[in-house]
Design an enzyme around this catalytic site. Structure first.
Site, PDB file in Angstrom:
ATOM      1  N   ASP A   1      -4.670  -6.837   6.295  1.00 41.28           N
ATOM      2  CA  ASP A   1      -5.899  -6.131   5.952  1.00 41.28           C
ATOM      3  C   ASP A   1      -7.008  -7.157   5.673  1.00 41.28           C
ATOM      4  OD1 ASP A   1      -7.711  -4.270   5.125  1.00 41.28           O
ATOM      5  OD2 ASP A   1      -6.723  -3.757   3.247  1.00 41.28           O
TER       6      ASP A   1
ATOM      7  N   LYS B   1       3.996 -15.346   2.296  1.00 43.98           N
ATOM      8  CA  LYS B   1       3.848 -16.096   1.035  1.00 43.98           C
ATOM      9  C   LYS B   1       5.274 -16.406   0.572  1.00 43.98           C
ATOM     10  CE  LYS B   1       1.255 -17.701  -2.328  1.00 43.98           C
ATOM     11  NZ  LYS B   1       0.414 -18.896  -2.155  1.00 43.98           N
TER      12      LYS B   1
ATOM     13  N   ASP C   1      -2.488 -18.218   2.081  1.00 46.76           N
ATOM     14  CA  ASP C   1      -3.676 -18.893   1.541  1.00 46.76           C
ATOM     15  C   ASP C   1      -4.168 -19.960   2.516  1.00 46.76           C
ATOM     16  OD1 ASP C   1      -1.202 -19.911   0.909  1.00 46.76           O
ATOM     17  OD2 ASP C   1      -1.759 -20.712  -1.037  1.00 46.76           O
TER      18      ASP C   1
ATOM     19  N   TYR D   1       0.817  -1.214   0.000  1.00 47.58           N
ATOM     20  CA  TYR D   1       0.000   0.000   0.000  1.00 47.58           C
ATOM     21  C   TYR D   1       0.854   1.269   0.000  1.00 47.58           C
ATOM     22  CZ  TYR D   1      -3.792  -3.201   1.337  1.00 47.58           C
ATOM     23  OH  TYR D   1      -4.694  -4.224   1.376  1.00 47.58           O
TER      24      TYR D   1
ATOM     25  N   ASP E   1     -10.133  -8.667   8.509  1.00 50.00           N
ATOM     26  CA  ASP E   1     -11.571  -8.566   8.197  1.00 50.00           C
ATOM     27  C   ASP E   1     -12.230  -9.943   8.216  1.00 50.00           C
ATOM     28  OD1 ASP E   1     -11.654  -5.872   8.031  1.00 50.00           O
ATOM     29  OD2 ASP E   1     -12.258  -5.754   5.933  1.00 50.00           O
TER      30      ASP E   1
END
Ligand code: NAD
Length: 366
Positions: free
Chosen positions: A251, A195, A227, A146, A255
């Site tokens: 992020d 990852k 994942d 980001y 959620d």
């Protein structure tokens, strides 16, 4: 101890829920012999209405001078409020981004707890939800995808966009240290999510986390690919204690973890810098649809105040008392409207604050 706290009541239900959190904090201070010193500042729409900007330099200086910031929520109805006719840098949310930057808040903590009494709101199968869960997602907040360089170009009539994911080892080390420190206050397990089978930034993440782990032999460390973590959160959420991860993965995963609790009015959060300083706020927004009706659920803000006692002031006993009060009030079947279910007693925002405050000293006496 004297606790010097800057409060941001903010907009919508913000002032109502902060008032209840202060009520519970005041009772905690009274029972455990502390002095609370609050200074309110304006931010978001409330600041726009008075000063024409969502955050003033004076407000930032007041926040910086405090030990911690306790916030309600900012913003209004994004379709109808005149605040959203302003340019983006003058809208309520710009105040939040500005204060996070000014205070150098790089670590975001979001607990996701499934309370036994609210298990019915959990969208997972009963055989999974009946085990309950209590995890904390620690997300890096100021680096990664980001904040990396980005561009969109057109080459031979084809548009091409690039985002870059950059971390240096110092950024990783400081969040890892926070993660392990916080795991020590909990069940002493860190799941570092990356990852590393694909990304160089993840391979660096993994190696720096392993270096930091050497200083915490009492904390168990495991690595998990992002994942797989997304699957495990719905398959077996009880396995997690602290999930430590970079900005974008955090992020998404935070959620997802919030969703599986099923109760938005119960979710606390904290953002920390490299001192003990932190900004504590509920995960939900300012709920303009129910503002001023005294029906909002103040528990997310009350639990954010408990996090403040634990992580900024190291007052673990006092934080425990608040968390215990929440469990007891739920056990006695008191509910605000958002978590109401059959057979329970519906209470207002202020009544919920009273009920929680009443439990604090009681919990100390036992
Ligand atoms: P929201 O979280 O404010 O509300 C979503 C729904 O949940 C609404 O129906 C609301 O009534 C309900 N709700 C939320 N908190 C509740 C509580 N404590 N008790 C009972 N019900 C509750 O999200 P939204 O409607 O998308 O956003 C409203 C405003 O909040 C927007 O301006 C948005 O930008 C802002 N916002 C601010 C923050 C922040 O200050 N950190 C975070 C998210 C959204």
């Amino acid at each position: 101890m004297e606790l010097n706290i800057t409060c941001i009541p903010g907009d919508g239900i913000g002032p109502e829920i902060v008032r209840e959190a202060k009520k519970v904090l005041d009772k905690t201070a009274e029972c455990y012999g502390h002095q609370m010193k609050y200074t309110d500042i304006l931010m978001g729409g409330a600041s726009i209405d008075v000063h024409g900007v969502p955050l003033t330099d004076e407000a930032v200086e007041t926040a910086k001078a405090a030990d911690a910031v306790l916030m309600g929520s900012i913003g209004g109805n994004t379709t109808t409020s005149p605040w959203y006719k302003l340019p983006p840098d003058l809208r309520p949310e710009a105040g939040l981004l500005a204060i996070r930057k000014a205070l150098n808040l790089f670590a975001n903590l979001r607990p996701a707890v499934l309370y036994e009494e609210l298990a019915g709101a959990c969208p997972l199968k009963t055989e999974i939800s009946s085990r309950g869960f209590d995890m904390l997602i620690m997300r890096e907040l100021t680096g990664g995808l980001y904040f990396g360089e980005r561009k969109t170009v057109e080459e031979n009539g084809v548009r091409k966009a690039t985002d870059t994911l950059v971390y240096d080892e110092n950024e990783i080390r400081r969040i890892a240290v926070k993660g392990f420190d916080i795991a020590r206050k909990r069940r002493k397990k860190v799941t570092s999510v990356d990852k590393a089978n694909v990304l160089d930034s993840s391979r660096l993440w993994r190696s720096v986390v392993e270096e930091v782990a050497k200083d915490y032999p009492d904390v168990a460390l495991e690595h998990m690919l992002v994942d797989n973590c997304a699957m495990q959160l719905v398959k077996d959420p009880a396995q997690f204690d602290v999930i430590l991860t970079e900005n974008m993965f955090g992020d998404i995963l935070s959620d997802e973890a919030s969703m599986v609790t099923g109760s938005i009015g119960m979710l606390a959060s904290a953002s920390l810098n490299d001192t003990k300083f932190g900004l504590y706020e509920p995960s939900h927004g300012s709920a303009p649809d129910i503002a001023g009706k005294d029906i909002a659920n103040p528990i997310a803000t009350v639990l954010s105040a408990a996090m403040m006692l634990r992580y900024t002031f190291d007052l673990d006993r006092e934080a425990d008392a608040i968390e215990k009060a929440v469990k007891e009030v739920l056990k006695e079947d008191y509910r605000t409207v958002d978590i109401m279910s059959e057979g329970c007693t519906q209470v207002s925002c202020s009544r919920m604050g009273d009920l929680l405050a009443e439990k604090i000293c009681y919990s100390k006496r036992r």
